[in-house]
Design a protein around this motif. Sequence first.
Motif, PDB file in Angstrom:
ATOM      1  N   CYS A   1      -5.210  -2.998 -16.856  1.00 15.59           N
ATOM      2  CA  CYS A   1      -5.343  -2.744 -18.303  1.00 15.59           C
ATOM      3  C   CYS A   1      -4.021  -2.332 -18.970  1.00 15.59           C
ATOM      4  O   CYS A   1      -3.949  -2.214 -20.182  1.00 15.59           O
ATOM      5  CB  CYS A   1      -6.423  -1.710 -18.568  1.00 15.59           C
ATOM      6  SG  CYS A   1      -5.954  -0.035 -18.114  1.00 15.59           S
TER       7      CYS A   1
ATOM      8  N   CYS B   1      -1.034   0.812 -14.840  1.00 21.06           N
ATOM      9  CA  CYS B   1      -2.199   0.120 -14.304  1.00 21.06           C
ATOM     10  C   CYS B   1      -1.970  -1.383 -14.473  1.00 21.06           C
ATOM     11  O   CYS B   1      -1.688  -1.846 -15.572  1.00 21.06           O
ATOM     12  CB  CYS B   1      -3.468   0.533 -15.044  1.00 21.06           C
ATOM     13  SG  CYS B   1      -4.902  -0.470 -14.576  1.00 21.06           S
TER      14      CYS B   1
ATOM     15  N   CYS C   1     -10.122   2.446 -15.484  1.00 21.63           N
ATOM     16  CA  CYS C   1     -10.740   1.110 -15.424  1.00 21.63           C
ATOM     17  C   CYS C   1     -11.107   0.718 -13.993  1.00 21.63           C
ATOM     18  O   CYS C   1     -11.722  -0.314 -13.772  1.00 21.63           O
ATOM     19  CB  CYS C   1      -9.816   0.057 -16.044  1.00 21.63           C
ATOM     20  SG  CYS C   1      -8.450  -0.446 -14.993  1.00 21.63           S
TER      21      CYS C   1
END
Length: 160
Positions: free
Chosen positions: A32, A29, A6
């Motif tokens: 996300c 992450c 992402c």
Amino acid sequence: MMRCACGSDFRCEILEERDDGQVFLRYRCERCGFRVGIETDHRKGGVLFDRPAWTDEARHRLDRLPPYVEPLVRQDVEGYADRNGLTVISTDVMMEAGTQGMVSWHPEAKQRLSRVPGPVRAMARVELERTAQDRGLPEVTVELMEEIKARYFGMAAPRG
Ligand SMILES: [Zn+2]
């Protein structure tokens, strides 16, 4: 540093030691929530970090040291790791760093240390070597162990 699909950076949220001596890292992450795990050798895994990364177990041991000892041990261990090109600091590295001091072990004392339960062994070793150094003793003896055991490790150390 590793980057998620992402486009956001991964953050290391777990750094665990496995029983086989490998280390397990989990990255997450922050944008996300994607997680990725890596199992690796603690020496090879060092390339993932640009400054000392303590495993959860090693940090736990550090946290349990008396407050006046903790910064000294941290400094010693990180210095040892730096000289040896290690960035992942595991309990093994803590142990190795402890043997780098000027203090040697009387064979009987060494044998006794090997019978101390794993979780307190590194701590006992560091404390004993430091006390010996403070007093200008050339080696850790059984007598010194008895004294320290009574003071710090009375509940955990085995009976001789
Ligand atoms: Zn992401």
